[in-house]
Design an enzyme around this catalytic site. Structure first.
Site, PDB file in Angstrom:
ATOM      1  N   ASP A 198      57.304  46.108  46.489  1.00 12.58           N
ATOM      2  CA  ASP A 198      56.630  44.949  47.068  1.00 12.58           C
ATOM      3  C   ASP A 198      56.502  45.210  48.562  1.00 12.58           C
ATOM      4  OD1 ASP A 198      55.549  42.368  47.430  1.00 12.58           O
ATOM      5  OD2 ASP A 198      57.499  41.672  48.120  1.00 12.58           O
ATOM      6  N   GLU A 286      51.149  47.297  44.781  1.00 14.53           N
ATOM      7  CA  GLU A 286      50.063  46.317  44.832  1.00 14.53           C
ATOM      8  C   GLU A 286      48.807  46.973  45.393  1.00 14.53           C
ATOM      9  OE1 GLU A 286      51.655  42.273  46.584  1.00 14.53           O
ATOM     10  OE2 GLU A 286      52.832  44.000  47.163  1.00 14.53           O
ATOM     11  N   ASP A 367      61.270  38.774  47.629  1.00 13.06           N
ATOM     12  CA  ASP A 367      60.804  40.156  47.523  1.00 13.06           C
ATOM     13  C   ASP A 367      61.178  40.797  46.196  1.00 13.06           C
ATOM     14  OD1 ASP A 367      59.760  39.978  50.075  1.00 13.06           O
ATOM     15  OD2 ASP A 367      61.685  40.509  50.972  1.00 13.06           O
TER      16      ASP A 367
END
Ligand SMILES: [Zn+2]
Length: 416
Positions: A198, A286, A367
Site C-alpha cells: 500500500d 495499486e 495501511d
C-alpha cells in the site's frame, strides 16, 4: 530472457573535448529542432510529411550549404540518431493519441533548448572505441571528432556495448551511458510467497505479506529535507544579473543541488525496489494516477516520494526476474473496504489511522487493511480466503505498522 540494459559512467572530458561536445550537442539540437519545425509547418499547411530517407538526404545536403556547413565539423552518426529520435518521438505521440500505445500520456515533441540535459548518441557504425585494462579504475572512450574521453570505471559491462550516449547534465556533469543486451541476473529464492504494497506518504509503502509479516518502508522526503538550502540557492540566483558570470556560477550551484536530490532519491528507490523483488515471489500494487495526484495539494509530497518511479522499477525488475507482479484498478477502494468481511464503508480522512469495522467489528489499521485488500484484489493470497476471515483479521490488525519504523530495511517484524 534477454533485455536491453543501460550502464552509466561518469565522464571527465578535457576542456577541448568539452568544447567539441558542446558543438556536437548544438548540431544534434539543430537537427532535432528542424525535424520538429518541418513537421509542424507541414501539419499547418496540410502538406505531406517528407519521409525519413528524404530528411536524411536533406541533412547530407545541408552539410554542403555554406549556411549550415558547420554540421560537417561533428560526427555524422549522432546527427542521424537525432533525426531518428525525433521520428520516434512523433511515432510514440501519435500511437498514444490513437490509443495503440498504453501507459501514461505521451506529449507532443517540443523544441530542445540549450538549458536542459544535452545528449548525443553514437552507434557501432560510428566506430566508437572503449578501452579498459582489467582492474583499472579508469577507462577511455574514443569518440569520432571528440577524442579520447576519460571515464570512471565503476563496474564491468556484461557484453560489448551497442551504443553509447554522451550526456551533459545542467549541473555540468558528464556521463557516458552504454546500452548492452544482457540476460537477466540470477534472482535469489524469495523469502515470502505473496506481498501487498500500500503506497503512501507517511511511509512510502506498507508491505503486508501472506505469511503474516509486515514492514513499513521509510519515506525519506529528500526534497523536503533540502528545501531550505534550495530556497537559499534560488534567492541567490535571483540576485545575480542574468547572463553574467556570477549568474552562470549560481545557476550551476543550484542545478547541482537539485541533481543531488534526484540522485539520492533514485538510489533509494532502486535499492527499495530491488529488495522487494528479491524478497517476494508475488507482489500486488495499486495503479495510481500520479499525474492526477501531482496537481493536488499533496502534489509536491507525492512527487518527492517518487511513487511513479517506485512502481515502474518494481514492475520492470519484477518482469526481468520472473516474479509475479500484479496491479489492481485505481478505482478499487482499498482503504474503505474491510478486508475481513469485504463490506465497503465511508471514505476516511487521512488522519484516521485505525477504526472498527461497523459491520463485523474487526479492528483495522489503515495501511495494513489496504495492503491486505490489495493482495486480495490482485488474486494473490488465495490461501487467505480459504482460511476465512481469521487470518485477514490478524493481518489487518493495528500492529507495528501504525507508526512508520525507522529500521534497517531488510528487517521484518513478525506479527505474533
Ligand atoms: Zn468488517
Amino acid at each position: 530472457m534477454a533485455s536491453i540494459k543501460r550502464y552509466r559512467y561518469r565522464a571527465y572530458p578535457t576542456k577541448g573535448q568539452a568544447h567539441a561536445l558542446s558543438c556536437l550537442y548544438g548540431c544534434c539540437r539543430f537537427v532535432y529542432n528542424r525535424f520538429v519545425a518541418v513537421r509542424e509547418t507541414m501539419f499547418k499547411v496540410g502538406g505531406r510529411m517528407p519521409t525519413f530517407t528524404q530528411l536524411a538526404r536533406d541533412l547530407t545536403q545541408s552539410k554542403n550549404d555554406p549556411d549550415t556547413s558547420w554540421l560537417k565539423t561533428v560526427s555524422a552518426v549522432p546527427l542521424q540518431q537525432s533525426l531518428r529520435h525525433a521520428r520516434t518521438a512523433y511515432d510514440n505521440y501519435f500511437a498514444w493519441k490513437k490509443g495503440d500505445r498504453k501507459g501514461p500520456e505521451v506529449g507532443k515533441p517540443t523544441f530542445k533548448t540549450r538549458r536542459g540535459t544535452q545528449s548525443a548518441e553514437f552507434t557501432l557504425n560510428s566506430r566508437f572505441k572503449l578501452e579498459h585494462e582489467p582492474g583499472c579504475k579508469w577507462a577511455f572512450l574514443t569518440l569520432p571528432k571528440v577524442g579520447r574521453v576519460k571515464l570512471r570505471w565503476t563496474r564491468d559491462l556484461p557484453t560489448v556495448p551497442k551504443t553509447v550516449t554522451v550526456i551533459r547534465r545542467p549541473c555540468g556533469r558528464y556521463e557516458a551511458s552504454f546500452t548492452t543486451i544482457t540476460t537477466s541476473r540470477i534472482t535469489p529464492k524469495a523469502l515470502h510467497a505473496e506481498a501487498g504494497v500500500d503506497i503512501g506518504l507517511l511511509s512510502l509503502g506498507v508491505v503486508r505479506r501472506s505469511d503474516g509479516t509486515c514492514e513499513a518502508i521509510e519515506n525519506p522526503r529528500f526534497l523536503k529535507n533540502s528545501e531550505r538550502r534550495l530556497r537559499h540557492l534560488d534567492r541567490e540566483l535571483a540576485r545575480k544579473r542574468k547572463g553574467s558570470r556570477n549568474y552562470e556560477k549560481a545557476r550551476t550551484r543550484r542545478a547541482r543541488a537539485y541533481q543531488k536530490v534526484k540522485d539520492t532519491r533514485l538510489d533509494y528507490l532502486t535499492k527499495t525496489a530491488r529488495r522487494l523483488i528479491d524478497e517476494n515471489q508475488a507482489i500486488a500494487l495499486e495503479t495510481l494516477s500520479i499525474t492526477g495526484l501531482a496537481k493536488t495539494r499533496l502534489g509536491k509530497s507525492v512527487l518527492d516520494a517518487g511513487w511513479g518511479t517506485l512502481i515502474r522499477l518494481v514492475t520492470q525488475m519484477g518482469r526481468e526476474a520472473g516474479r509475479d507482479i500484479r496491479r489492481i484498478s485505481r478505482w478499487y477502494a482499498s482503504t474503505q473496504t474491510c478486508c475481513v468481511c469485504h463490506v465497503k464503508d465511508k471514505p476516511k480522512p487521512l488522519n484516521i489511522r485505525e477504526w472498527d469495522c461497523p459491520n463485523c467489528g474487526a479492528r483495522l489499521d489503515r495501511d495494513a487493511n489496504a495492503a491486505v485488500n490489495i493482495m486480495l484484489a490482485a488474486g494473490l493470497a488465495e490461501s487467505l480466503n480459504a482460511c476465512g476471515g481469521d487470518v485477514n483479521r490478524k493481518l489487518a490488525m493495528p500492529a507495528a505498522t501504525s507508526t512508520p519504523m525507522k529500521q534497517e530495511p531488510s528487517e521484518t517484524i513478525p506479527l505474533h
